[in-house]
Design an enzyme around this catalytic site. Sequence first.
Site, PDB file in Angstrom:
ATOM      1  CD1 TRP A 143      -2.292  -2.188   1.635  1.00 24.30           C
ATOM      2  CD2 TRP A 143      -3.022  -1.070  -0.173  1.00 24.30           C
ATOM      3  NE1 TRP A 143      -3.328  -2.902   1.067  1.00 24.30           N
ATOM      4  CE2 TRP A 143      -3.791  -2.244  -0.024  1.00 24.30           C
ATOM      5  CE3 TRP A 143      -3.299  -0.213  -1.228  1.00 24.30           C
ATOM      6  CZ2 TRP A 143      -4.828  -2.586  -0.917  1.00 24.30           C
ATOM      7  CZ3 TRP A 143      -4.323  -0.551  -2.122  1.00 24.30           C
ATOM      8  CH2 TRP A 143      -5.072  -1.722  -1.950  1.00 24.30           C
ATOM      9  CG  ASP A 165      -3.637   4.014   3.812  1.00 30.49           C
ATOM     10  OD1 ASP A 165      -4.726   3.806   4.384  1.00 30.49           O
ATOM     11  OD2 ASP A 165      -3.289   3.420   2.773  1.00 30.49           O
ATOM     12  CE  LYS A 208      -9.013  -2.967   3.599  1.00 24.47           C
ATOM     13  NZ  LYS A 208      -8.141  -2.079   2.834  1.00 24.47           N
TER      14      LYS A 208
END
Length: 359
Positions: free
Chosen positions: A102, A171, A195
């Site tokens: 990511w 993030d 999530k």
Amino acid sequence: MTRRYNFCAGPASLPEPVLEIARDDMLDWHGTGLSLMEMSHRSPEVVGIVEHAEQTLRELLGIPDEYAVLFLQGGASTQFSAVPLNLLGDKGSADYANTGQWSKKAIAEGQRYCDVNVVASSQDTNFCTIPAQSDWTLGDDPAYLHYTPNETIGGVEFSWVPQTGVPIVADMSSTILSRPIRVEDFGVIYAGAQKNIGPAGLTLVIVRRDLFGSAHTLCPAMLNWQVAADNDSMYNTPPTFALYLADLVFSWVKDQGGLSAMETVNRRKAQKLYAAIDISSFYANPVELSSRSLMNIPFILADSNLDKLFLQESEAAGLLNLKGHRSVGGMRASLYNAVSEVAVDALVAFMQEFEQRNA
Ligand SMILES: *Cc1c(COP(=O)(O)O)cnc(C)c1O
């Protein structure tokens, strides 16, 4: 009906009480004769839900008034562009830590807009460690530092917040609400919802208001955080049903005792699974001990020829979505807030029994 145990990395398990409320509300929300999905986003009902969601989130995370809470769309991936577009101002560079897949995507997107200085990278250890800040090379006058506190794919996480003189951008897609944080440590926090927050389609951005005012002239209005703040996240039609579910999830987290209580359970869940992996020579987790994630736990089987059988049999046992990411291989169990301790116990019992039969 049988609900299975879902270890999916995202979209992930949702709390069952939340789904039950949504089911009961589906055709007629609180006697209005309408589904919430059919209501104007400007109606007092929907505005009330969004305000309540923000209020509950502010309580849970202890978000100070100097921070705006934005409910956006486009996922965390859209924020990879929104971050430089909103924050670069007259600066030509930004710092990024490269700790996994990511981070890499955020870096690739950042490079469209500025010189990206990679302060540290763990790519040469296949992202199994978090490089200590003492080994970082900070840039010369960056606009901000971007990092990924929890790498969902590699299963590595920071146990510390980087300290630099510039705004820290995090993030937090796969770690937000899993434990208390100090919002004041950050300039910007963002997260895709799917999530720990709710269903896909909603993106959370928490931004310190003094960072407004530097957006690039070409920054689309839809990516401009100040525009979103000035319009109470309703510059255009927001994802109303996703917001309604997120509001229910925030209340559920509060009912569980808030983020400290969440952290206690999450640590216990992760500890159980890591203990089961570490005690066996049949399973292994590749991540350095001090960098192991509480939320996403990859594990490999000593004999990868057994992977297929493991997945078939675990699925038959009601344990779903354990296949690891292709860049790591093997298995991955994501233990987000809505994954119960009972689910983790069932997984550990299955793993031990599978080992006995196949070792
Ligand atoms: C899931 C995830 C993303 C991508 O989120 P989208 O909402 O699908 O764009 C980005 N970063 C991290 C850390 C993630 O876990």
